[in-house]
Design a protein around this motif. Structure first.
Motif, mmCIF file in Angstrom:
data_model
loop_
_atom_site.group_PDB
_atom_site.id
_atom_site.type_symbol
_atom_site.label_atom_id
_atom_site.label_comp_id
_atom_site.label_asym_id
_atom_site.label_seq_id
_atom_site.Cartn_x
_atom_site.Cartn_y
_atom_site.Cartn_z
ATOM 1 N N PRO A 68 -73.300 -24.351 71.217
ATOM 2 C CA PRO A 68 -73.299 -24.967 72.552
ATOM 3 C C PRO A 68 -74.659 -25.505 72.976
ATOM 4 O O PRO A 68 -74.742 -26.584 73.581
ATOM 5 C CB PRO A 68 -72.842 -23.819 73.469
ATOM 6 C CG PRO A 68 -72.077 -22.906 72.588
ATOM 7 C CD PRO A 68 -72.797 -22.960 71.273
ATOM 8 N N TYR A 72 -74.840 -29.523 73.604
ATOM 9 C CA TYR A 72 -75.126 -30.073 74.930
ATOM 10 C C TYR A 72 -76.437 -30.858 74.927
ATOM 11 O O TYR A 72 -76.551 -31.884 75.606
ATOM 12 C CB TYR A 72 -75.167 -28.985 76.002
ATOM 13 C CG TYR A 72 -75.292 -29.616 77.368
ATOM 14 C CD1 TYR A 72 -74.173 -30.087 78.033
ATOM 15 C CD2 TYR A 72 -76.541 -29.808 77.954
ATOM 16 C CE1 TYR A 72 -74.282 -30.728 79.258
ATOM 17 C CE2 TYR A 72 -76.654 -30.450 79.168
ATOM 18 C CZ TYR A 72 -75.531 -30.905 79.817
ATOM 19 O OH TYR A 72 -75.652 -31.553 81.020
ATOM 20 N N VAL A 83 -76.248 -24.505 78.525
ATOM 21 C CA VAL A 83 -74.848 -24.162 78.260
ATOM 22 C C VAL A 83 -74.796 -22.972 77.322
ATOM 23 O O VAL A 83 -75.490 -22.945 76.298
ATOM 24 C CB VAL A 83 -74.098 -25.364 77.653
ATOM 25 C CG1 VAL A 83 -72.698 -24.963 77.215
ATOM 26 C CG2 VAL A 83 -74.025 -26.508 78.660
ATOM 27 N N ALA A 276 -70.503 -25.681 86.153
ATOM 28 C CA ALA A 276 -71.487 -26.399 85.342
ATOM 29 C C ALA A 276 -71.991 -27.648 86.053
ATOM 30 O O ALA A 276 -73.189 -27.947 86.033
ATOM 31 C CB ALA A 276 -70.880 -26.774 83.988
ATOM 32 N N GLU A 295 -70.219 -35.215 81.012
ATOM 33 C CA GLU A 295 -70.363 -33.758 81.033
ATOM 34 C C GLU A 295 -69.113 -33.093 80.468
ATOM 35 O O GLU A 295 -69.202 -32.069 79.780
ATOM 36 C CB GLU A 295 -70.619 -33.285 82.465
ATOM 37 C CG GLU A 295 -71.991 -33.638 83.000
ATOM 38 C CD GLU A 295 -73.096 -33.007 82.194
ATOM 39 O OE1 GLU A 295 -73.196 -31.769 82.177
ATOM 40 O OE2 GLU A 295 -73.870 -33.750 81.553
ATOM 41 N N HIS A 299 -69.258 -30.672 77.173
ATOM 42 C CA HIS A 299 -68.707 -29.315 77.193
ATOM 43 C C HIS A 299 -67.575 -29.168 76.180
ATOM 44 O O HIS A 299 -67.387 -28.084 75.602
ATOM 45 C CB HIS A 299 -68.218 -28.970 78.599
ATOM 46 C CG HIS A 299 -69.298 -28.469 79.499
ATOM 47 N ND1 HIS A 299 -70.233 -29.308 80.068
ATOM 48 C CD2 HIS A 299 -69.605 -27.212 79.923
ATOM 49 C CE1 HIS A 299 -71.063 -28.590 80.802
ATOM 50 N NE2 HIS A 299 -70.713 -27.324 80.725
ATOM 51 N N VAL A 315 -70.058 -22.482 78.954
ATOM 52 C CA VAL A 315 -70.130 -23.491 80.016
ATOM 53 C C VAL A 315 -71.559 -23.533 80.558
ATOM 54 O O VAL A 315 -72.374 -22.652 80.272
ATOM 55 C CB VAL A 315 -69.146 -23.192 81.175
ATOM 56 C CG1 VAL A 315 -67.717 -23.239 80.708
ATOM 57 C CG2 VAL A 315 -69.457 -21.847 81.824
ATOM 58 N N GLY A 316 -71.837 -24.557 81.341
ATOM 59 C CA GLY A 316 -73.145 -24.646 81.970
ATOM 60 C C GLY A 316 -73.365 -23.502 82.946
ATOM 61 O O GLY A 316 -72.472 -23.165 83.724
#
Length: 565
Positions: A68, A72, A83, A276, A295, A299, A315-316
């Motif tokens: 991740p 990202y 993230v 996020a 975004e 993700h 996730v963010g």
């Protein structure tokens, strides 16, 4: 921004890193490296701790770090968003998979990674359909209520691990009752390790927020565990963590299983994306633009890769992003540095975490949850908007009493009901002219505003469509009835009317004719061109006459008073 912009090639629409990396300045490298080091120090112990929330082995928390972070950094539009594993959505993952497989089983682990891939697919699909606007349908008070409820659910779930209790299950209140009823069964060594770790986390965060408290506590607890042989005293510890990179893990593609996982996956996408996007906007600086649809794509790739390489959802995270910002991060190079350090940890350093006490991991999670809670927001909301505070409280109670997934559904329903109510009940206002100005304002809020006998200036306050036109008509008729002098003309200030649908046009035409029959003329001011085109097709322009349409309120008032503007 410290990174100079360069002309963007077409491929950078899919990989935004190409927009800023060619202009990356050397001065950004030292703070980005330090921020990457800080992120590594926080994410490694938290990743293992959050794996406990998801219900999988601690090593999966480490597998969820590298893909991740790297994905990202390449495909996200925020320069500083981080993230990775998340507590709020991790609870939903555990509940979703727990309905299909026994916690701790091989099926549970495999389905957790499959769920991450499914989440990624949903993210990618929504990004391709450009549905980035969907997150706007959850009101901030509802989202905050949901997060506060999740905080409560997460903390009560970790208290049992903190105190060395086993067999605690049920919803929030069932777990709380069980813990209070079994206080005599608390493991003293486990409670000592857990409470000491929690106290150390809280103290370090207060006296030195930039100190990687999670890493310090994890290392200290591991050393203490080995020196004092805590496992022999009944304290559960992390077993051997395998070194090396994860193997490619193909997802389970059974249609029935995917259908069962889909509701939870959609819930995670909705909640995780809203969280996020909020974090990305909070981290934006210097006019940085966040592309909501890109975004979703970023993700999606982050979760697909995480699931394929043996991890769980990511996730963010606002809390991790705050760590990066506090450490001086300038760009996603900080995330890439953190990803490299996490990669090296997987290859070389995992044996160092053998013996890490589970109560210490529980303390790390609880401290993170307490840091995420915002009671000050709720206090301010209660003072400023009691109705919205009540909404947040309803969602909190719903999450605690009904369950996480049911709490999500309740929050979405409340948000949609609020949206429907507000759009169908626009706040209309009778307007008057401010002394010495050409501005017109609500006479209820500005008693000094001048009104004109026989003229009622009315602002509908929003779009006119099938659900709102009834409220508009009632308010307008009530305002005419309350007027001190008999109304001879109604002047509609249409500045807030973005559109008029066919249902509203029919009602508006009938209203104009009814007013005319009662001796009241109708006029319009500040009508947008698309709205005027609709009124033209509906016959309203013909009914009132083209001369009754004015570009400015001042001109309309002057026309009523018989003077030239």
């Amino acid at each position: 921004m410290s990174v100079a912009p360069r002309p963007a090639a077409a491929w950078t629409r899919f990989a935004p890193i190409g927009r800023w990396l060619p202009g990356y300045e050397r001065a950004c490298l030292p703070p980005d490296v330090l921020a990457g080091l800080a992120l590594w120090a926080v994410m490694v112990p938290e990743g293992m701790a959050y794996a406990g929330i998801v219900g999988v082995p601690a090593i999966m928390g480490l597998y969820t770090l590298v893909p991740p972070l790297a994905a990202y950094a390449l495909f996200g539009t925020s320069r500083r968003l981080v993230v990775g594993p998340d507590t709020a959505t991790g609870v939903i993952s555990a509940l979703t998979v727990g309905a299909l497989a026994a916690k701790g089983s091989a099926d549970f682990v495999a389905l957790t990674s499959t769920l991450a891939v499914l989440i990624g697919v949903f993210f990618l699909a929504f990004g391709a359909l450009r549905l980035g606007w969907v997150s706007a349908f959850i009101a901030n008070p509802v989202m905050r209520g949901f997060i506060e409820g999740l905080i409560g659910v997460t903390i009560i779930g970790q208290v049992a691990n903190l105190l060395g209790l086993h067999g605690i299950s049920g919803d929030f209140f069932a777990k709380l009752t069980a813990i209070l009823g079994r206080l005599h069964e608390i493991s003293a060594p486990s409670a000592a390790v857990g409470l000491a770790s929690l106290a150390a986390m809280l103290v370090m965060r207060r006296i030195s927020p930039r100190l990687p408290a999670a890493l310090v506590v994890a290392v200290a607890a591991t050393i203490a565990s080995r020196l004092m042989h805590l496992e022999s005293l009944g304290v559960e510890v992390v077993e051997h963590l395998p070194s090396g990179l994860p193997h490619l893990t193909p997802p389970r593609l059974d249609p029935q299983l995917l259908a069962s996982l889909a509701p939870g996956a959609l819930s995670i996408v909705l909640v995780g994306y809203a969280e996020a996007l909020g974090a990305a906007k909070a981290a934006a600086s210097g006019g940085e633009a966040i592309d909501a649809n890109q975004e979703l794509t970023a993700h999606g790739l982050a979760n697909v890769l995480s699931g394929l390489f043996g991890g769980f959802l990511a996730v963010g995270s606002l809390s991790k992003t705050s760590v990066a910002i506090g450490a001086g991060a300038r760009t996603q190079v900080a995330n890439l540095v953190a990803a490299l350090l996490c990669f090296l940890t997987l290859v070389f350093l995992t044996p160092l975490f053998k013996g890490l006490p589970h109560p210490a991991l529980a303390a790390i999670v609880i401290a993170a949850m307490l840091h995420l809670s915002k009671p000050s927001y709720l206090r301010q909301l209660a003072a400023q908007a009691p109705f919205e505070f009540a909404m947040a409280v309803v969602v909190i109670v719903g999450v605690l009493a009904l369950g996480v997934l049911q709490g999500i559904a309740l929050g979405v329903v409340i948000s949609l009901l609020l949206l429907i109510y507000r759009t169908s009940h626009p706040t209309g206002a009778v307007e008057g002219k401010l002394p010495g100005e050409e501005a017109y304002r609500d006479v209820q809020l500005h008693p000094e505003a001048q009104t004109f006998p026989g003229l009622l200036i009315f602002n509908p306050g929003g779009a006119l469509f099938f659900a709102s036109v009834g409220a508009f008509e009632r308010e307008l008729r009530a305002s005419i009835a309350r007027a001190q002098a008999p109304v001879r003309q109604v002047l509609i200030d249409a500045s807030a009317v973005a559109f008029v649908d066919s249902s509203a046009a029919e009602v508006l035409l009938a209203l104009v004719k009814d007013l005319k029959a009662d001796g009241v003329a109708a006029a319009f001011a500040r009508v947008r061109d698309p709205v005027r085109a609709t009124l033209q097709k509906a016959g309203i322009v013909e009914a009132v006459g083209p001369a009754a349409f004015h570009d400015r309120l001042t001109g309309a008032v002057s026309a009523f008073l018989g003077r030239e503007p």
